[in-house]
Design a protein around this motif. Structure first.
Motif, PDB file in Angstrom:
ATOM      1  N   TYR A  78      15.635 -20.935  -6.750  1.00 19.36           N
ATOM      2  CA  TYR A  78      14.950 -19.634  -7.237  1.00 19.36           C
ATOM      3  C   TYR A  78      16.103 -18.694  -8.019  1.00 19.36           C
ATOM      4  N   GLY A  79      17.207 -18.935  -7.673  1.00 14.44           N
ATOM      5  CA  GLY A  79      18.370 -18.057  -8.248  1.00 14.44           C
ATOM      6  C   GLY A  79      18.920 -16.875  -7.486  1.00 14.44           C
ATOM      7  N   VAL A  80      19.326 -15.812  -8.092  1.00 14.99           N
ATOM      8  CA  VAL A  80      19.701 -14.700  -7.627  1.00 14.99           C
ATOM      9  C   VAL A  80      18.711 -13.639  -7.585  1.00 14.99           C
ATOM     10  N   TYR A  81      18.440 -13.153  -6.310  1.00 16.14           N
ATOM     11  CA  TYR A  81      17.400 -12.021  -5.872  1.00 16.14           C
ATOM     12  C   TYR A  81      18.196 -10.673  -5.625  1.00 16.14           C
ATOM     13  N   LYS A  82      18.358  -9.848  -6.505  1.00 12.77           N
ATOM     14  CA  LYS A  82      18.855  -8.504  -6.371  1.00 12.77           C
ATOM     15  C   LYS A  82      17.873  -7.610  -5.527  1.00 12.77           C
ATOM     16  N   CYS A  83      18.173  -7.533  -4.395  1.00 11.93           N
ATOM     17  CA  CYS A  83      16.960  -6.519  -3.639  1.00 11.93           C
ATOM     18  C   CYS A  83      17.024  -5.324  -3.892  1.00 11.93           C
ATOM     19  N   GLY A  84      18.310  -4.766  -3.976  1.00 14.14           N
ATOM     20  CA  GLY A  84      18.564  -3.467  -4.271  1.00 14.14           C
ATOM     21  C   GLY A  84      17.971  -2.729  -5.749  1.00 14.14           C
ATOM     22  N   LYS A  85      17.853  -3.724  -6.591  1.00 16.41           N
ATOM     23  CA  LYS A  85      17.207  -3.500  -7.884  1.00 16.41           C
ATOM     24  C   LYS A  85      15.660  -3.495  -8.000  1.00 16.41           C
ATOM     25  N   VAL A  86      15.152  -4.462  -6.932  1.00 19.08           N
ATOM     26  CA  VAL A  86      13.715  -4.769  -6.934  1.00 19.08           C
ATOM     27  C   VAL A  86      12.753  -4.040  -5.961  1.00 19.08           C
ATOM     28  N   MET A  87      13.431  -4.169  -4.560  1.00 19.52           N
ATOM     29  CA  MET A  87      12.401  -3.860  -3.570  1.00 19.52           C
ATOM     30  C   MET A  87      12.819  -2.467  -3.122  1.00 19.52           C
ATOM     31  N   ARG A  88      12.185  -1.339  -3.680  1.00 20.55           N
ATOM     32  CA  ARG A  88      12.495  -0.136  -3.268  1.00 20.55           C
ATOM     33  C   ARG A  88      11.414   0.453  -1.984  1.00 20.55           C
ATOM     34  N   ALA A  89      12.014   1.011  -1.134  1.00 21.81           N
ATOM     35  CA  ALA A  89      11.268   1.370   0.092  1.00 21.81           C
ATOM     36  C   ALA A  89      10.102   2.583  -0.208  1.00 21.81           C
ATOM     37  N   VAL A  90       8.845   2.153  -0.223  1.00 17.86           N
ATOM     38  CA  VAL A  90       7.718   2.973  -0.593  1.00 17.86           C
ATOM     39  C   VAL A  90       6.947   3.229   0.818  1.00 17.86           C
ATOM     40  N   HIS A  91       6.638   4.696   1.028  1.00 20.71           N
ATOM     41  CA  HIS A  91       6.095   5.196   2.212  1.00 20.71           C
ATOM     42  C   HIS A  91       5.032   5.909   1.763  1.00 20.71           C
ATOM     43  N   GLN A  92       3.946   5.881   2.684  1.00 25.05           N
ATOM     44  CA  GLN A  92       2.750   6.707   2.431  1.00 25.05           C
ATOM     45  C   GLN A  92       2.721   7.825   3.458  1.00 25.05           C
ATOM     46  N   MET A  93       2.224   9.020   3.127  1.00 26.61           N
ATOM     47  CA  MET A  93       2.318  10.141   3.979  1.00 26.61           C
ATOM     48  C   MET A  93       0.930  11.066   3.933  1.00 26.61           C
ATOM     49  N   ASN A  94       0.766  11.331   5.175  1.00 24.18           N
ATOM     50  CA  ASN A  94      -0.549  12.447   5.240  1.00 24.18           C
ATOM     51  C   ASN A  94       0.118  13.702   4.458  1.00 24.18           C
ATOM     52  N   GLU A  95      -0.860  13.961   3.783  1.00 24.19           N
ATOM     53  CA  GLU A  95      -0.741  15.373   3.005  1.00 24.19           C
ATOM     54  C   GLU A  95      -0.483  16.514   3.815  1.00 24.19           C
ATOM     55  N   ALA A  96      -1.093  16.522   4.910  1.00 26.38           N
ATOM     56  CA  ALA A  96      -1.102  17.818   5.656  1.00 26.38           C
ATOM     57  C   ALA A  96       0.282  17.790   6.401  1.00 26.38           C
ATOM     58  N   TYR A  97       0.944  16.875   6.559  1.00 24.77           N
ATOM     59  CA  TYR A  97       2.251  16.913   7.169  1.00 24.77           C
ATOM     60  C   TYR A  97       3.271  17.921   6.132  1.00 24.77           C
TER      61      TYR A  97
END
Length: 311
Positions: free
Chosen positions: A253-272
């Motif tokens: 596959y080659g080099v997979y730079k995780c920090g450049k690709v896989m950002r942590a995205v989370h959902q939140m209840n707007e009420a919080y």
């Protein structure tokens, strides 16, 4: 539900002290880093701006909505030019759509959640604006802040499993880290801090602030990356949770730079967020004690990578 990209911020000694300011080493040694950082948010807004290539200064309107328990909720506006027609005449105006930003400055946390909205094409633009804004203040104290996206640890392991299931192998793993004694906080366990301090001895010997660890297999061999290995799990968890760059080198596959690709995205209840901004508390968890659900959400996303939960 609203979605946030989560970033890690690290405060460290600046490359050079401010001519009229306080030596950064003194601030770090005195344990006043957190209070110094929190002083940035004493007013109702920040001085957020960017310089265009032509020299024009673009101010970004913003507002601090609430500060409680060392957590700050604010809104940062984008700046977009819009064209209107009125009475057969073309008029140019400015539109200021906003995104919500939550800064978790509690001890040991050091994270920033930036809402994904159309106000900015990329939440990374907001993190860059905030980094510049913070550093203009922190430079007086001989400090600087670096903001980087957290990674989704579950996706790191998914990449390993998917590629290896297809017959590929990992020949090398590389990650960058900081000397834990040269920054204000590292979000990891005590045992991992001990490992980092051991690795940082070589880094300190040459006066560097960051180091790089490279784990390579023998020629034709493969690394064994298994989440059941607690040390490897903690290593990748620390890397993801602190935004350290992690590179997986696959043979095919080659080099997979995780920090450049896989950002942590989370959902939140707007009420919080709404309840926090209004100062409304409620019973959280199994305890009858009242608290902010937003703070529980912030605690949960720090644990999600380790437990493999999805936000």
């Amino acid at each position: 539900m609203i979605h946030f990209t989560v970033y890690k911020y690290v405060i460290m000694k600046a490359d050079s002290d401010h001519m009229f300011g306080v030596p950064g080493a003194d601030v770090l040694a005195s344990g006043q880093v957190q209070s110094t950082f929190l002083s940035i948010f004493e007013g109702n807004q920040l001085n957020i701006y960017r310089n265009k290539k032509d020299g024009e200064v673009v101010m970004h309107p913003n507002k601090i909505l609430r500060k409680a328990e060392n957590v700050i909720s604010m809104r940062v506006c984008g700046v977009k030019k819009v064209t209107l027609w009125k009475e057969y005449e073309e008029l140019e105006d400015e539109s200021n759509p906003y995104c919500n930003v939550v800064i978790d400055a509690r001890e040991g946390a050091g994270q920033i959640a930036i809402e994904n909205t159309s106000a900015f094409d990329d939440p990374g633009k907001v993190s860059a604006l905030l980094q510049d804004c913070f550093n203009r203040v922190l430079s007086f104290y001989g400090l600087k802040v670096e903001i980087s996206p957290k990674m989704s640890e579950t996706e790191v392991w998914d990449v390993v499993r998917t590629n290896c299931a297809g017959g590929d192998t990992v020949k090398k793993l590389v990650f960058e880290f900081v000397d834990p004694d040269r920054v204000a906080t590292v979000d990891t366990s005590k045992s991992m801090l001990q490992y980092m301090r051991a690795m940082a001895k070589m880094v300190c010997a040459v006066g560097a602030v960051k180091g790089k660890l490279e784990l390579g297999a023998e020629k034709g061999g493969a690394l064994t990356l298994d989440p059941k290995n607690r040390l490897m799990l903690n290593l990748i968890h620390m890397c993801c949770n602190n935004g350290y760059e992690l590179s997986l080198h696959f043979r095919r596959y080659g080099v997979y730079k995780c920090g450049k690709v896989m950002r942590a995205v989370h959902q939140m209840n707007e009420a919080y967020l709404r309840e926090f901004n209004n100062g409304e508390t409620a019973s959280v968890g199994d305890s009858a004690q009242a608290g902010y659900k937003l703070l529980t959400w912030l605690d949960d996303i720090r644990k999600m990578n380790e437990t493999g939960m999805k936000a």
